[in-house]
Design an enzyme around this catalytic site. Structure first.
Site, PDB file in Angstrom:
ATOM      1  CB  CYS A 393      -0.968   0.024   1.162  1.00  0.00           C
ATOM      2  SG  CYS A 393      -1.386  -1.577   1.818  1.00  0.00           S
ATOM      3  NE  ARG A 422       1.925  -9.429   4.838  1.00  0.00           N
ATOM      4  CZ  ARG A 422       0.655  -9.411   4.457  1.00  0.00           C
ATOM      5  NH1 ARG A 422      -0.184 -10.309   4.952  1.00  0.00           N
ATOM      6  NH2 ARG A 422       0.207  -8.520   3.601  1.00  0.00           N
ATOM      7  CD  GLN A 440      -1.032  -8.723  -0.364  1.00  0.00           C
ATOM      8  OE1 GLN A 440      -0.349  -7.717  -0.477  1.00  0.00           O
ATOM      9  NE2 GLN A 440      -1.793  -8.957   0.674  1.00  0.00           N
ATOM     10  CG  ASP A 442      -2.032  -5.400  -2.768  1.00  0.00           C
ATOM     11  OD1 ASP A 442      -3.240  -5.230  -2.571  1.00  0.00           O
ATOM     12  OD2 ASP A 442      -1.141  -5.070  -1.967  1.00  0.00           O
ATOM     13  CG  HIS A 444      -3.706  -0.188  -3.168  1.00  0.00           C
ATOM     14  ND1 HIS A 444      -2.437  -0.606  -3.410  1.00  0.00           N
ATOM     15  CD2 HIS A 444      -4.019  -0.622  -1.928  1.00  0.00           C
ATOM     16  CE1 HIS A 444      -1.987  -1.262  -2.342  1.00  0.00           C
ATOM     17  NE2 HIS A 444      -2.921  -1.281  -1.439  1.00  0.00           N
ATOM     18  CE  LYS A 524     -10.080  -9.045   7.935  1.00  0.00           C
ATOM     19  NZ  LYS A 524      -8.924  -9.923   7.901  1.00  0.00           N
ATOM     20  CG  HIS A 570      -5.880  -1.607   1.189  1.00  0.00           C
ATOM     21  ND1 HIS A 570      -4.567  -1.239   1.179  1.00  0.00           N
ATOM     22  CD2 HIS A 570      -6.508  -0.736   2.013  1.00  0.00           C
ATOM     23  CE1 HIS A 570      -4.405  -0.190   1.969  1.00  0.00           C
ATOM     24  NE2 HIS A 570      -5.567   0.134   2.478  1.00  0.00           N
TER      25      HIS A 570
END
Ligand SMILES: [Zn+2]
Ligand SMILES: [Zn+2]
Length: 700
Positions: A393, A422, A440, A442, A444, A524, A570
């Site tokens: 992000c 992570r 990921q 991902d 946005h 979420k 996200h």
């Protein structure tokens, strides 16, 4: 004497409780399912007024199908089930009154003032009912263990997916060889069909009662409210528990003890190691057998085993939790990426790529430093502190900030296949399922508040489309709300949560609410899919975020020429590529659909005389972008076929003199007995069609 012919329905039990002798006070007109229809004399009306004041009167309840029913206050959920139908009464294990899961023996007191009381009878067919049954089975197992080892101290017995466990403190180790006698004892308790009886007392009374039991004292201290409940199921066995439970032990279906493991109390390794005994329970013997079969099947499909066997990926001590993806694994990976790109292109996403290592300061600004630091990796570059990104992000925000934006550009959808790190504890890592580095999928979305709902709908559609392409048909959605540790104001949280709910309602999607389980920066939606072994996996997520755009000072120019802060959404669909590939390996048992198979076709000449023809076929297929090879080994054809089967190849093309003469191939399809001879072009066309349509089946 004046008679008031008012007809009331009053429960027999209430009359008993109120010390009313039915003969004296009322005329019994009818008995129906334990409820008496009575007529009253005016002179006794004061008695009925008393019943009214006590709330012991008729009330309306709403059933799940929307129908309403008049019941007398104090009717238990069990009696109600009997009124609705004897089949339901037999299947009932618990009830939900105004959304709260309770014992069947709980009295229902419809609010006469007018608020609707909803009642749902829960059976073991409902997830919650199955949970109640499994948890009740944990009590029965606890009793069985205590009867065999009287020194056992019970700690905590919750349910888990597909079963339950009970943590016990017992010096003597319980071994798998003990399971059978525990199960026998459990079977006795179930057969005796003893009722679960709820006993309530005050917190002080309960603390006094259990003064010598540190585990139960701890449970009481962590319980809410001032009323503490115990449950007995006859025979002197009693356990502290908030419930609910099945009405009697006979309602517990088929069960089995699965395993025993060490577990620390509160997960604290400085405390004494407890024994955690896992069990499973199902409404019927058949469901239990099916489950045990699925467990066996899952062992055969273990992605760590298949991944090694088929040379897809590996791990090395040089980097625990960091996957090495091998060439065949990369073919699967890249095909997923190609598909992912084509879908995102159609849904009008742009793609970016942002750095893995970024200045520490950025993570202070994003809030990750305060909320996620324990899971992050750090490094120094020229004596300046840097962090390795755990999320994409902040990088996405920096790209946004490189130029000015107008409301006309919105919604702006920016995707990134971002490599994140992570730190996971070494004990929780598990093949590709739990790794420390992953990619990921991902994205946005930057938009205006009024665009949130339609954007969420778009993401839901894209997500479902992608899952279906991999053959996942069974998915469900969970909505997680504000957690304790969070950033952003309450109003912002409410607006965001409402927008997510609106989108789900618009799509007519059922969802479960997980209170307090949201991300620290917003509520979420999580997407869960069930694989062919009925295991549930959380894959995608949509998270609303009104906080990060402010932290990074993101703005856009609105139609009135003022600067405003955009909404940031996200989202990830597959979650982690590594984990998703692990799930696919187990879902397909490594028998991948054609479009994903690392090697799609192998040509098997029956002897070296036909190697040339095999090569001609291979060239033709390779020319048409199929991934294929020839087996030119000296093995007999039977051995070549067995080898290709072992590698789970979708198609084997056997070629000999007949095929060479007629320009055909003899096609053997994975997991299909029959083989058929077709012209090369025909095979090619069918294979190409299956790839283009992402067909799961191979037959033709
Ligand atoms: Zn319990
Ligand atoms: Zn993000």
């Amino acid at each position: 004497m004046c008679l008031a012919k008012n007809k009331y329905i009053i429960q027999e039990k209430i009359l008993e409780n109120k010390k009313i002798n039915p003969d004296d006070k009322i005329i019994l007109t009818e008995v129906f399912f334990g409820i008496m229809f009575i007529e009253t004399h005016a002179e006794y009306e004061t008695e009925y007024e008393r019943l009214l004041i006590a709330g012991r009167f008729m009330g309306k309840i709403v059933l799940p199908d929307g129908n309403t029913l008049d019941i007398s206050n104090g009717t238990t959920a069990e009696q109600l089930a009997g009124q609705i139908g004897q089949g339901l009464a037999r299947a009932a294990v618990a009830a939900k009154i105004n959304g709260r899961l309770v014992d069947l023996s709980t009295p229902i007191n419809p609010d006469v003032a007018g608020d609707q009381t909803t009642v749902q009878i829960i059976t073991a067919k409902d997830d919650e009912g199955l949970d109640v049954m499994r948890h009740s089975c944990a009590h029965v197992m606890a009793e069985a263990i205590c009867s065999i080892w009287p020194d056992t101290k019970l700690v905590y017995g919750p349910t888990v997916e597909d079963g339950f466990y009970y943590d016990v403190d017992l010096d003597e180790p319980i071994r798998p060889t003990d399971f059978e006698r525990i199960e026998e004892k459990m079977a006795e308790i179930v057969k005796a069909d003893r009722p679960f009886v709820r006993i309530e007392m005050t917190r002080d009374e309960a603390l006094k009662k259990l003064a010598s039991d540190k585990y139960k004292i701890d449970n009481i201290e962590r319980a809410d409210g001032d009323v503490i409940s115990f449950y007995s199921h006859g025979d002197g066995f009693e356990d502290l528990c908030r419930g609910p439970h099945v009405p009697s032990t006979g309602k517990i279906g088929s069960f089995k003890i699965m395993s025993v493991a060490g577990a620390y109390w509160h997960g604290d390794p400085t405390l004494k190691m407890l024994q955690r005994i896992y069990g499973t329970a199902w409404p019927t013997k058949k469901e239990l057998d099916d489950y045990l079969q699925r467990i066996e099947e899952a062992k055969k499909r273990d992605h760590r085993v298949l991944g090694k066997q088929l040379d897809l990926f590996s791990f090395n001590d040089a980097g625990p939790g960091f996957a090495f993806i091998h060439p065949k694994g990369m073919i699967i990976w890249n095909n997923i990426v190609d598909f992912w790109r084509s879908v995102h292109d159609r849904y009008e996403y742009d793609e970016i790529r942002t750095p893995i290592i970024l200045n520490e300061q950025l993570w202070h600004q994003s809030g990750h430093w305060d909320n996620y630091k324990e899971n992050m990796y750090f490094t120094n570059v020229d004596e300046v502190g840097y962090a390795i990104k755990p999320m994409n992000c902040p990088g996405g925000c920096l790209v946004y900030k490189t130029r000015q934006h107008s409301y006309r550009e919105f919604p702006m959808r920016v995707a990134e296949l971002g490599l994140v790190h992570r730190h996971e504890a070494s004990g929780v890592m598990h093949g590709l399922f739990r790794v420390r580095q992953f990619t990921q999928d991902d994205a946005h979305i930057f938009c205006m508040p009024e665009q949130i709902e339609s954007e969420i709908i778009g993401v839901i559609e894209l997500t479902f489309e992608m899952y279906q392409a991999f053959g996942f048909e069974d998915f469900h959605i969970e909505l997680s709300t504000k957690p304790e540790k969070h950033i952003g104001s309450d109003e912002i949280w409410e607006t965001a949560t409402n927008a997510l709910e609106e989108a789900l309602r618009h799509k007519n999607i059922d969802y479960k609410i997980n209170e307090g389980d949201g991300a620290f920066y917003g509520p979420k939606i999580d997407f869960h899919v069930r694989d062919c072994l009925k295991r549930s996996w959380q894959l995608g997520t949509i998270q609303l975020d009104f906080s990060m755009p402010e932290r990074f000072g993101l703005v856009y120019t609105d139609s009135d020429n003022t600067e405003k802060t955009p909404v940031m959404i996200h989202r990830a669909v597959l979650g982690s590529f590594e984990r998703f590939i692990g799930i696919l390996i187990e879902h397909y048992g490594a028998s991948f659909p054609l479009w994903l198979s690392p090697e799609q076709v192998r040509i098997l000449p029956i002897s070296e005389k036909f190697n040339d023809y095999a090569k001609t076929v291979e060239d033709k297929l390779t020319g048409a972008q199929l991934r294929c090879s020839c087996d030119f080994s000296n093995e007999k054809i039977g051995a070549k076929i067995a080898k290709a089967h072992g590698e789970k190849l979708p198609y084997m093309l056997v070629v000999g003199s007949k095929e060479a003469q007629s320009n055909t191939v003899n096609v053997r399809i994975r997991s299909v007995k029959e083989n058929k001879t077709v012209e090369i072009d025909e095979f090619l066309n069918i294979a190409r069609e299956k790839i283009a349509d992402k067909k799961i089946d191979l037959e033709f």
